[in-house]
Motif scaffolding. Sequence first.
Motif, PDB file in Angstrom:
ATOM      1  N   LYS A  15       0.824  -1.214   0.000  1.00  0.00           N
ATOM      2  CA  LYS A  15       0.000   0.000   0.000  1.00  0.00           C
ATOM      3  C   LYS A  15       0.856   1.260   0.000  1.00  0.00           C
ATOM      4  CE  LYS A  15      -4.222  -1.845   2.071  1.00  0.00           C
ATOM      5  NZ  LYS A  15      -5.186  -1.733   3.188  1.00  0.00           N
ATOM      6  N   GLU A  16       1.981   1.247   0.697  1.00  0.00           N
ATOM      7  CA  GLU A  16       2.872   2.405   0.696  1.00  0.00           C
ATOM      8  C   GLU A  16       3.414   2.704  -0.695  1.00  0.00           C
ATOM      9  OE1 GLU A  16       5.904   1.539   3.473  1.00  0.00           O
ATOM     10  OE2 GLU A  16       4.628   1.793   5.255  1.00  0.00           O
ATOM     11  N   ARG A  17       3.538   1.724  -1.528  1.00  0.00           N
ATOM     12  CA  ARG A  17       4.077   1.888  -2.880  1.00  0.00           C
ATOM     13  C   ARG A  17       2.980   1.897  -3.930  1.00  0.00           C
ATOM     14  NH1 ARG A  17       7.296  -0.336   0.546  1.00  0.00           N
ATOM     15  NH2 ARG A  17       9.575  -0.126   0.415  1.00  0.00           N
ATOM     16  N   ASP A  18       1.716   1.953  -3.468  1.00  0.00           N
ATOM     17  CA  ASP A  18       0.556   2.018  -4.367  1.00  0.00           C
ATOM     18  C   ASP A  18       0.575   0.848  -5.356  1.00  0.00           C
ATOM     19  OD1 ASP A  18      -1.834   3.017  -5.283  1.00  0.00           O
ATOM     20  OD2 ASP A  18      -0.913   4.398  -6.718  1.00  0.00           O
ATOM     21  N   LEU A  19       0.853  -0.339  -4.812  1.00  0.00           N
ATOM     22  CA  LEU A  19       0.892  -1.546  -5.630  1.00  0.00           C
ATOM     23  C   LEU A  19      -0.262  -2.462  -5.244  1.00  0.00           C
ATOM     24  CD1 LEU A  19       4.728  -2.324  -5.465  1.00  0.00           C
ATOM     25  CD2 LEU A  19       3.486  -1.340  -7.389  1.00  0.00           C
ATOM     26  N   PRO A  20      -0.762  -3.257  -6.179  1.00  0.00           N
ATOM     27  CA  PRO A  20      -1.816  -4.220  -5.829  1.00  0.00           C
ATOM     28  C   PRO A  20      -1.274  -5.297  -4.883  1.00  0.00           C
ATOM     29  CG  PRO A  20      -1.032  -4.594  -8.067  1.00  0.00           C
ATOM     30  CD  PRO A  20      -0.401  -3.313  -7.611  1.00  0.00           C
ATOM     31  N   VAL A  21      -2.052  -5.629  -3.891  1.00  0.00           N
ATOM     32  CA  VAL A  21      -1.639  -6.618  -2.901  1.00  0.00           C
ATOM     33  C   VAL A  21      -1.879  -8.013  -3.465  1.00  0.00           C
ATOM     34  CG1 VAL A  21      -1.945  -7.457  -0.549  1.00  0.00           C
ATOM     35  CG2 VAL A  21      -2.218  -5.027  -1.047  1.00  0.00           C
ATOM     36  N   PRO A  22      -0.833  -8.826  -3.602  1.00  0.00           N
ATOM     37  CA  PRO A  22      -1.014 -10.181  -4.149  1.00  0.00           C
ATOM     38  C   PRO A  22      -1.542 -11.142  -3.087  1.00  0.00           C
ATOM     39  CG  PRO A  22       1.273  -9.845  -3.613  1.00  0.00           C
ATOM     40  CD  PRO A  22       0.573  -8.549  -3.287  1.00  0.00           C
ATOM     41  N   MET A  23      -1.918 -12.318  -3.555  1.00  0.00           N
ATOM     42  CA  MET A  23      -2.327 -13.370  -2.640  1.00  0.00           C
ATOM     43  C   MET A  23      -1.080 -13.980  -2.011  1.00  0.00           C
ATOM     44  SD  MET A  23      -5.627 -13.552  -2.672  1.00  0.00           S
ATOM     45  CE  MET A  23      -5.949 -15.157  -1.994  1.00  0.00           C
ATOM     46  N   GLY A  24      -1.028 -13.982  -0.690  1.00  0.00           N
ATOM     47  CA  GLY A  24       0.124 -14.558  -0.016  1.00  0.00           C
ATOM     48  C   GLY A  24       1.321 -13.631  -0.088  1.00  0.00           C
ATOM     49  N   ALA A  25       2.501 -14.221  -0.018  1.00  0.00           N
ATOM     50  CA  ALA A  25       3.741 -13.453  -0.058  1.00  0.00           C
ATOM     51  C   ALA A  25       4.756 -14.202  -0.903  1.00  0.00           C
ATOM     52  CB  ALA A  25       4.290 -13.230   1.345  1.00  0.00           C
ATOM     53  N   THR A  26       5.570 -13.428  -1.621  1.00  0.00           N
ATOM     54  CA  THR A  26       6.589 -14.047  -2.444  1.00  0.00           C
ATOM     55  C   THR A  26       7.715 -14.555  -1.561  1.00  0.00           C
ATOM     56  OG1 THR A  26       7.668 -11.901  -2.724  1.00  0.00           O
ATOM     57  CG2 THR A  26       6.051 -12.542  -4.381  1.00  0.00           C
ATOM     58  N   GLY A  27       8.586 -15.333  -2.118  1.00  0.00           N
ATOM     59  CA  GLY A  27       9.691 -15.909  -1.364  1.00  0.00           C
ATOM     60  C   GLY A  27      10.060 -17.269  -1.897  1.00  0.00           C
ATOM     61  N   PHE A  28       9.804 -17.498  -3.189  1.00  0.00           N
ATOM     62  CA  PHE A  28      10.111 -18.792  -3.790  1.00  0.00           C
ATOM     63  C   PHE A  28      11.614 -19.044  -3.745  1.00  0.00           C
ATOM     64  CE2 PHE A  28      11.495 -21.218  -7.516  1.00  0.00           C
ATOM     65  CZ  PHE A  28      10.825 -22.395  -7.293  1.00  0.00           C
ATOM     66  N   GLY A  29      11.997 -20.224  -3.342  1.00  0.00           N
ATOM     67  CA  GLY A  29      13.401 -20.593  -3.324  1.00  0.00           C
ATOM     68  C   GLY A  29      14.140 -20.207  -2.068  1.00  0.00           C
ATOM     69  N   THR A  30      13.464 -19.575  -1.123  1.00  0.00           N
ATOM     70  CA  THR A  30      14.132 -19.192   0.120  1.00  0.00           C
ATOM     71  C   THR A  30      13.725 -20.155   1.232  1.00  0.00           C
ATOM     72  OG1 THR A  30      12.328 -17.671   0.685  1.00  0.00           O
ATOM     73  CG2 THR A  30      14.172 -16.768  -0.553  1.00  0.00           C
ATOM     74  N   VAL A  31      14.669 -20.484   2.079  1.00  0.00           N
ATOM     75  CA  VAL A  31      14.433 -21.399   3.187  1.00  0.00           C
ATOM     76  C   VAL A  31      14.880 -20.711   4.471  1.00  0.00           C
ATOM     77  CG1 VAL A  31      14.958 -23.652   4.179  1.00  0.00           C
ATOM     78  CG2 VAL A  31      14.819 -23.389   1.701  1.00  0.00           C
ATOM     79  N   PRO A  32      14.031 -20.648   5.496  1.00  0.00           N
ATOM     80  CA  PRO A  32      14.458 -20.017   6.753  1.00  0.00           C
ATOM     81  C   PRO A  32      15.680 -20.701   7.331  1.00  0.00           C
ATOM     82  CG  PRO A  32      12.081 -20.414   6.738  1.00  0.00           C
ATOM     83  CD  PRO A  32      12.648 -21.117   5.542  1.00  0.00           C
ATOM     84  N   VAL A  33      16.472 -19.927   8.068  1.00  0.00           N
ATOM     85  CA  VAL A  33      17.719 -20.459   8.623  1.00  0.00           C
ATOM     86  C   VAL A  33      17.439 -21.626   9.565  1.00  0.00           C
ATOM     87  CG1 VAL A  33      19.712 -19.914  10.076  1.00  0.00           C
ATOM     88  CG2 VAL A  33      18.930 -18.274   8.380  1.00  0.00           C
ATOM     89  N   HIS A  34      16.382 -21.492  10.380  1.00  0.00           N
ATOM     90  CA  HIS A  34      16.120 -22.542  11.357  1.00  0.00           C
ATOM     91  C   HIS A  34      15.702 -23.854  10.706  1.00  0.00           C
ATOM     92  CE1 HIS A  34      12.053 -20.879  10.648  1.00  0.00           C
ATOM     93  NE2 HIS A  34      11.629 -22.093  10.949  1.00  0.00           N
ATOM     94  N   ARG A  35      15.307 -23.811   9.440  1.00  0.00           N
ATOM     95  CA  ARG A  35      14.964 -25.045   8.742  1.00  0.00           C
ATOM     96  C   ARG A  35      16.200 -25.725   8.143  1.00  0.00           C
ATOM     97  NH1 ARG A  35      11.049 -27.612  10.171  1.00  0.00           N
ATOM     98  NH2 ARG A  35      10.876 -28.617   8.132  1.00  0.00           N
ATOM     99  N   ARG A  36      17.319 -24.985   8.067  1.00  0.00           N
ATOM    100  CA  ARG A  36      18.539 -25.562   7.517  1.00  0.00           C
ATOM    101  C   ARG A  36      19.410 -26.185   8.588  1.00  0.00           C
ATOM    102  NH1 ARG A  36      19.113 -20.464   4.640  1.00  0.00           N
ATOM    103  NH2 ARG A  36      20.978 -20.051   5.869  1.00  0.00           N
TER     104      ARG A  36
END
Length: 262
Positions: A237-258
């Motif tokens: 909303k701050e960047r006047d962009l359409p809000v997508p479903m969910g959140a991007t982050g494909f290919g990223t794995v949290p540190v605690h999962r590694r």
Amino acid sequence: MSSLKKAGESVARQALKVPRAVTAAEAPFIEPAKESTKETMMPWRGWVSRMLRSNLGEERYQAMRKLVFYRPDDIHDMNQIPNPSTKVPISATDPTLYRQFRNPSPGSEAGTIRIPKADEGSTTEDPYNVSHYSRDTTRRYLDEGNPNKDLQQLKLDLMNPDSPEVQEMKEKMEPQSSPGNKGVFATGPSDFDPSGLRAAMSTNHAAYEESLDANMPDHLPYPVWYDKQDEIVAWYKERDLPVPMGATGFGTVPVHRRVARW
């Protein structure tokens, strides 16, 4: 024979100064290395990158890598199976904190070692219990001879109860299957499995249904962005962009999962 054995034992073994392949005749006289070589056995690997770096210079070479390669700085070099020598950082501030294959090994870790195992009380707690049918809820109602009892009961309640066909269908609601041998085998009685599901001859329908009921999925998983959804919406909303479903982050794995829990 004994004299030859003593003579062989008295021969002093010598360690190789430079690691190399040895013949069968040399092996009795060479002391095995305590650790493997840290020098690559494939010096030709990366010769194209070395040539480009020397001819283009470091700055232009790195610019070309970012233009040509996908994720050129990937820590695993895009390998599906990471190399054992790869050090995976687990801290954004302390570069000395990392994880590496069996370094440190689980046996040398301080404190209690948590060896991965099945949950207590589950059907997979016993490693010798390899039966799948007793917890195969995916194909539970695909068998026409064993339909969903609740659904069939709803259908019968909507029909004429005085109809002979409906009464016959009600009688068939209970499956006509073998009651099992109740733990009495040809070799004698056995009590290693009170449920009777470990052996085909002792399996009974009541225990089978009870096991499937206990293994039916009843959890609702949450997405990884669930706890910061307000922050994600505010960013768009701050960047006047359409809000997508969910959140991007494909290919990223949290540190605690590694990091292995054990």
